[in-house]
Write a protein that holds these residues in place. Sequence first.
Motif, mmCIF file in Angstrom:
data_model
loop_
_atom_site.group_PDB
_atom_site.id
_atom_site.type_symbol
_atom_site.label_atom_id
_atom_site.label_comp_id
_atom_site.label_asym_id
_atom_site.label_seq_id
_atom_site.Cartn_x
_atom_site.Cartn_y
_atom_site.Cartn_z
ATOM 1 N N ARG A 130 0.823 -1.208 0.000
ATOM 2 C CA ARG A 130 0.000 0.000 0.000
ATOM 3 C C ARG A 130 0.857 1.258 0.000
ATOM 4 O O ARG A 130 1.904 1.316 0.646
ATOM 5 N N SER A 153 -0.525 4.053 1.102
ATOM 6 C CA SER A 153 -1.007 4.712 2.316
ATOM 7 C C SER A 153 -2.033 3.792 2.949
ATOM 8 O O SER A 153 -2.468 2.803 2.341
ATOM 9 N N GLY A 167 -5.116 4.208 3.329
ATOM 10 C CA GLY A 167 -6.366 4.227 2.590
ATOM 11 C C GLY A 167 -6.235 3.788 1.137
ATOM 12 O O GLY A 167 -7.158 4.004 0.337
ATOM 13 N N ASP A 168 -5.104 3.166 0.791
ATOM 14 C CA ASP A 168 -4.884 2.727 -0.591
ATOM 15 C C ASP A 168 -5.537 1.368 -0.816
ATOM 16 O O ASP A 168 -5.097 0.366 -0.272
ATOM 17 N N SER A 189 -11.235 -2.086 11.719
ATOM 18 C CA SER A 189 -9.863 -1.888 11.259
ATOM 19 C C SER A 189 -8.862 -2.522 12.217
ATOM 20 O O SER A 189 -7.952 -3.245 11.796
ATOM 21 N N ARG A 229 -16.096 4.963 1.924
ATOM 22 C CA ARG A 229 -14.862 5.744 1.813
ATOM 23 C C ARG A 229 -14.229 5.976 3.177
ATOM 24 O O ARG A 229 -13.014 5.907 3.340
ATOM 25 N N LYS A 230 -15.062 6.212 4.160
ATOM 26 C CA LYS A 230 -14.544 6.398 5.514
ATOM 27 C C LYS A 230 -13.873 5.112 5.998
ATOM 28 O O LYS A 230 -12.808 5.157 6.632
ATOM 29 N N ILE A 271 -12.500 2.724 4.062
ATOM 30 C CA ILE A 271 -11.252 2.541 3.311
ATOM 31 C C ILE A 271 -10.150 3.436 3.874
ATOM 32 O O ILE A 271 -9.007 3.002 4.072
ATOM 33 N N ASN A 272 -10.503 4.681 4.154
ATOM 34 C CA ASN A 272 -9.506 5.623 4.673
ATOM 35 C C ASN A 272 -8.965 5.225 6.045
ATOM 36 O O ASN A 272 -7.875 5.653 6.434
ATOM 37 N N LYS A 273 -9.732 4.405 6.767
ATOM 38 C CA LYS A 273 -9.287 3.904 8.070
ATOM 39 C C LYS A 273 -8.603 2.540 7.959
ATOM 40 O O LYS A 273 -8.260 1.921 8.977
ATOM 41 N N GLU A 306 -10.606 -0.472 -7.116
ATOM 42 C CA GLU A 306 -11.136 -0.769 -5.779
ATOM 43 C C GLU A 306 -12.283 -1.775 -5.867
ATOM 44 O O GLU A 306 -12.390 -2.697 -5.039
#
Length: 419
Positions: free
Chosen positions: A21, A23, A25-26, A285, A309-310, A312-314, A351
């Motif tokens: 990854r 990041s 959130g990748d 997570s 999205r929230k 994924i970002n976590k 994704e």
Amino acid sequence: MKADLIVYNIGTLVTSKELERKSIGDMENIEVLKNAYIAIEKENIISIGEGNYPIELKDEKTELFNAGGKVITPGIVDSHTHLVHYGSRENELPLKIKGVPYLEILKQGGGILSTVRNTREASKEQLFNKAYEVLNRMIKFGVTTIESKSGYGLNLETEIKQLEVNKELNEKHPLEIISTFLGAHAVPEEYINNKKKYIEEIVKMLKEIKERNLAEFCDIFCEDSVFDIEESRYILNAAKKEGFKLKIHADEIVSLGGAELAGELETVSAEHLMAISDKGIEELSKNNVIANILPATSFNLGKNYAPVRKMINKGVTVALSTDYNPGSCPCENIQLVMNIASAQIKMTPLEIIKATTINGAKAIKKEEKIGSLEVGKQADFIIYDTTNLNYIFYNIGINHVNDVFKKGKIIVKNKELVF
């Protein structure tokens, strides 16, 4: 080693092999090859790469398949379905259009309980024949493996009947089926005033189903007016004690704390999650619980989509599935789910491919065998009728899959079943 089959001239090969990854959130961290080939011996991949296939893989018995510059991805893993049931519930459509909540329909004896009555009365042959036809349609959309839950029996006899149909389908249909016991889908009418006694019946069912080796997973509908957090914890712990892997329908309608419970129990996956809390996202997570998102259900019910999205970002691992069932989501089309995920949830093509392949495989603990195209793994893959990956998500409402291969054998050719 010589190949039985070499698929070559692949314009874009999305292998879904995970890369490092960039990041937290990748979620686009999967391998994409250009001008590629796949070489297969028996059921498994023996070589994969870019450019011309190595000539030493071929002998006079090797079959060559020209992909025509098209897009290939792994076979789709539909990791949340309610495949085996009987009857349909279009009679509830006027109520839904008027905005009558699902839990109210359930209280009136509709919803799951309506399907329970029909499924109890149906023969194994009727259940098998109905599900077989559904699988035939699913496979044309690119699905090569599904998870299939019971939960429309709510008594030992019918739950076993559903799971035995799963087993027979897995033996007789090319699509692979992973079974989940969902006796805690609702409280049946005969126990409506004695839920505690039904919970104890579920615990007894767990023993019998495990002894018969009919299911790998146990799931529960943890929801307001169905099974609360304490009841869900009790049933899932009993299932874990019997050797089941765990799943949970969580925070679909009410933010009850189901995702937090999934984290606490380290379930394999938590499903739905439209009403998940920020704390629930953190727990998924932290405990590596798969978030299995079912956007066609939100679409069909006119409800909010899960905050993908929230998640994924976590750093939450996100899968996408149909939730095929006779009530909230009578959808057999995984490509519709993919289109909704693109248009409404704003997931990118890579994704979405990852969510329906390797992450779907993780949601059923089969990622060592399926979900990505790598040497040593099973040769399940689909050829899309396009040379551009983005086109699948741009041109909505049609079936883009042209050919489907399962265990190295073609089972859909030019959009027609060939098994």
